[in-house]
Design a protein around this motif. Sequence first.
Motif, PDB file in Angstrom:
ATOM      1  N   ARG A 130      -7.551  -3.473  -4.420  1.00  0.00           N
ATOM      2  CA  ARG A 130      -8.954  -3.425  -3.978  1.00  0.00           C
ATOM      3  C   ARG A 130      -9.219  -4.473  -2.906  1.00  0.00           C
ATOM      4  N   ALA A 131      -8.568  -5.645  -3.015  1.00  0.00           N
ATOM      5  CA  ALA A 131      -8.752  -6.743  -2.053  1.00  0.00           C
ATOM      6  C   ALA A 131      -7.825  -6.618  -0.842  1.00  0.00           C
ATOM      7  N   HIS A 132      -7.032  -5.541  -0.797  1.00  0.00           N
ATOM      8  CA  HIS A 132      -6.048  -5.350   0.291  1.00  0.00           C
ATOM      9  C   HIS A 132      -5.053  -6.502   0.339  1.00  0.00           C
ATOM     10  N   ASP A 133      -4.708  -7.034  -0.832  1.00  0.00           N
ATOM     11  CA  ASP A 133      -3.752  -8.139  -0.963  1.00  0.00           C
ATOM     12  C   ASP A 133      -2.379  -7.550  -1.294  1.00  0.00           C
ATOM     13  N   THR A 134      -1.704  -7.057  -0.258  1.00  0.00           N
ATOM     14  CA  THR A 134      -0.413  -6.394  -0.434  1.00  0.00           C
ATOM     15  C   THR A 134       0.611  -7.322  -1.069  1.00  0.00           C
ATOM     16  N   ALA A 135       0.638  -8.584  -0.672  1.00  0.00           N
ATOM     17  CA  ALA A 135       1.634  -9.532  -1.181  1.00  0.00           C
ATOM     18  C   ALA A 135       1.555  -9.649  -2.703  1.00  0.00           C
ATOM     19  N   THR A 136       0.341  -9.716  -3.244  1.00  0.00           N
ATOM     20  CA  THR A 136       0.173  -9.793  -4.695  1.00  0.00           C
ATOM     21  C   THR A 136       0.435  -8.439  -5.339  1.00  0.00           C
ATOM     22  N   ALA A 137      -0.075  -7.373  -4.756  1.00  0.00           N
ATOM     23  CA  ALA A 137       0.077  -6.037  -5.346  1.00  0.00           C
ATOM     24  C   ALA A 137       1.550  -5.675  -5.522  1.00  0.00           C
ATOM     25  N   VAL A 138       2.372  -5.970  -4.537  1.00  0.00           N
ATOM     26  CA  VAL A 138       3.783  -5.566  -4.611  1.00  0.00           C
ATOM     27  C   VAL A 138       4.526  -6.310  -5.722  1.00  0.00           C
ATOM     28  N   THR A 139       4.052  -7.489  -6.112  1.00  0.00           N
ATOM     29  CA  THR A 139       4.709  -8.253  -7.182  1.00  0.00           C
ATOM     30  C   THR A 139       4.464  -7.657  -8.563  1.00  0.00           C
ATOM     31  N   THR A 140       3.571  -6.683  -8.671  1.00  0.00           N
ATOM     32  CA  THR A 140       3.307  -6.068  -9.970  1.00  0.00           C
ATOM     33  C   THR A 140       4.273  -4.925 -10.272  1.00  0.00           C
ATOM     34  N   PHE A 141       5.143  -4.573  -9.325  1.00  0.00           N
ATOM     35  CA  PHE A 141       6.076  -3.465  -9.485  1.00  0.00           C
ATOM     36  C   PHE A 141       7.490  -3.948  -9.794  1.00  0.00           C
TER      37      PHE A 141
ATOM     38  N   ASP B  58      11.567  -3.754  -9.219  1.00  0.00           N
ATOM     39  CA  ASP B  58      12.312  -3.608  -7.956  1.00  0.00           C
ATOM     40  C   ASP B  58      12.629  -2.149  -7.637  1.00  0.00           C
ATOM     41  N   ASP B  59      12.784  -1.324  -8.677  1.00  0.00           N
ATOM     42  CA  ASP B  59      13.139   0.088  -8.474  1.00  0.00           C
ATOM     43  C   ASP B  59      11.957   1.026  -8.746  1.00  0.00           C
ATOM     44  N   ALA B  60      10.754   0.504  -8.649  1.00  0.00           N
ATOM     45  CA  ALA B  60       9.552   1.293  -8.949  1.00  0.00           C
ATOM     46  C   ALA B  60       9.412   2.476  -7.989  1.00  0.00           C
ATOM     47  N   VAL B  61       8.660   3.473  -8.467  1.00  0.00           N
ATOM     48  CA  VAL B  61       8.332   4.643  -7.663  1.00  0.00           C
ATOM     49  C   VAL B  61       6.819   4.833  -7.718  1.00  0.00           C
ATOM     50  N   VAL B  62       6.224   5.052  -6.528  1.00  0.00           N
ATOM     51  CA  VAL B  62       4.809   5.393  -6.427  1.00  0.00           C
ATOM     52  C   VAL B  62       4.721   6.787  -5.813  1.00  0.00           C
ATOM     53  N   ILE B  63       3.927   7.654  -6.427  1.00  0.00           N
ATOM     54  CA  ILE B  63       3.666   8.988  -5.888  1.00  0.00           C
ATOM     55  C   ILE B  63       2.197   9.018  -5.487  1.00  0.00           C
TER      56      ILE B  63
ATOM     57  N   TYR C  66       7.310   6.924  -2.863  1.00  0.00           N
ATOM     58  CA  TYR C  66       7.694   5.647  -2.261  1.00  0.00           C
ATOM     59  C   TYR C  66       8.556   4.926  -3.288  1.00  0.00           C
ATOM     60  N   ARG C  67       9.827   4.703  -2.961  1.00  0.00           N
ATOM     61  CA  ARG C  67      10.792   4.143  -3.909  1.00  0.00           C
ATOM     62  C   ARG C  67      11.222   2.758  -3.478  1.00  0.00           C
ATOM     63  N   GLY C  68      11.096   1.803  -4.399  1.00  0.00           N
ATOM     64  CA  GLY C  68      11.537   0.445  -4.133  1.00  0.00           C
ATOM     65  C   GLY C  68      10.470  -0.411  -3.481  1.00  0.00           C
ATOM     66  N   SER C  69      10.687  -1.715  -3.537  1.00  0.00           N
ATOM     67  CA  SER C  69       9.681  -2.685  -3.080  1.00  0.00           C
ATOM     68  C   SER C  69       9.299  -2.530  -1.618  1.00  0.00           C
ATOM     69  N   ALA C  70      10.272  -2.329  -0.733  1.00  0.00           N
ATOM     70  CA  ALA C  70       9.966  -2.249   0.703  1.00  0.00           C
ATOM     71  C   ALA C  70       9.101  -1.032   1.007  1.00  0.00           C
TER      72      ALA C  70
ATOM     73  N   ILE D  70       7.161   0.605  -1.099  1.00  0.00           N
ATOM     74  CA  ILE D  70       5.852   0.420  -1.738  1.00  0.00           C
ATOM     75  C   ILE D  70       5.008  -0.545  -0.910  1.00  0.00           C
ATOM     76  N   GLU D  71       5.620  -1.592  -0.361  1.00  0.00           N
ATOM     77  CA  GLU D  71       4.869  -2.528   0.477  1.00  0.00           C
ATOM     78  C   GLU D  71       4.330  -1.833   1.731  1.00  0.00           C
ATOM     79  N   ARG D  72       5.134  -0.988   2.364  1.00  0.00           N
ATOM     80  CA  ARG D  72       4.661  -0.237   3.545  1.00  0.00           C
ATOM     81  C   ARG D  72       3.520   0.695   3.160  1.00  0.00           C
ATOM     82  N   TRP D  73       3.651   1.372   2.013  1.00  0.00           N
ATOM     83  CA  TRP D  73       2.596   2.268   1.543  1.00  0.00           C
ATOM     84  C   TRP D  73       1.305   1.486   1.307  1.00  0.00           C
ATOM     85  N   LEU D  74       1.396   0.325   0.655  1.00  0.00           N
ATOM     86  CA  LEU D  74       0.209  -0.496   0.382  1.00  0.00           C
ATOM     87  C   LEU D  74      -0.463  -0.937   1.680  1.00  0.00           C
ATOM     88  N   ASP D  75       0.334  -1.366   2.658  1.00  0.00           N
ATOM     89  CA  ASP D  75      -0.226  -1.786   3.952  1.00  0.00           C
ATOM     90  C   ASP D  75      -0.957  -0.634   4.631  1.00  0.00           C
ATOM     91  N   ARG D  76      -0.363   0.550   4.629  1.00  0.00           N
ATOM     92  CA  ARG D  76      -0.982   1.715   5.252  1.00  0.00           C
ATOM     93  C   ARG D  76      -2.249   2.110   4.500  1.00  0.00           C
TER      94      ARG D  76
END
Length: 119
Positions: free
Chosen positions: A26-37, A39-44, A50-54, A56-62
């Motif tokens: 909600r705060a657009h804090d990608t650095a904190t959000a990515v730490t909740t996943f 290393d092998d997480a998947v976001v649909i 989106y597979r893996g930290s990198a 997921i971080e790109r997805w969060l930024d977008r």
Amino acid sequence: MHDNQPRTIAPNDLPAVITRYLAAHRAHDTATAVTTFTDDAVVIDDGNAYRGSAAIERWLDRAATEYTYTTELTHAQETDKTHYIATHHLEGDFPGGTVDLHYRFTLRDDLVEHLVIEP
């Protein structure tokens, strides 16, 4: 008998890692959000995986910059100690203008292993 049906819980009863992710997102804090996943997480989201930290971080930024919107946590459910659903009402400048999204979390080792976002 347990039929694995989600049961309603108070939003503040969601696990801390989910609350931390939602607040960071909600705060657009990608650095904190990515730490909740994990290393092998998947976001649909929007039918894309989106597979893996990198990734997921790109997805969060977008996701943080694509549209302007407000979000409100309106409902929370627990299926078991590793599966939760957080429903958000969004209003903004995206197509349609309003939507209720279900964030379906699967947890492992107190981190998010799998997240599916869908209406």
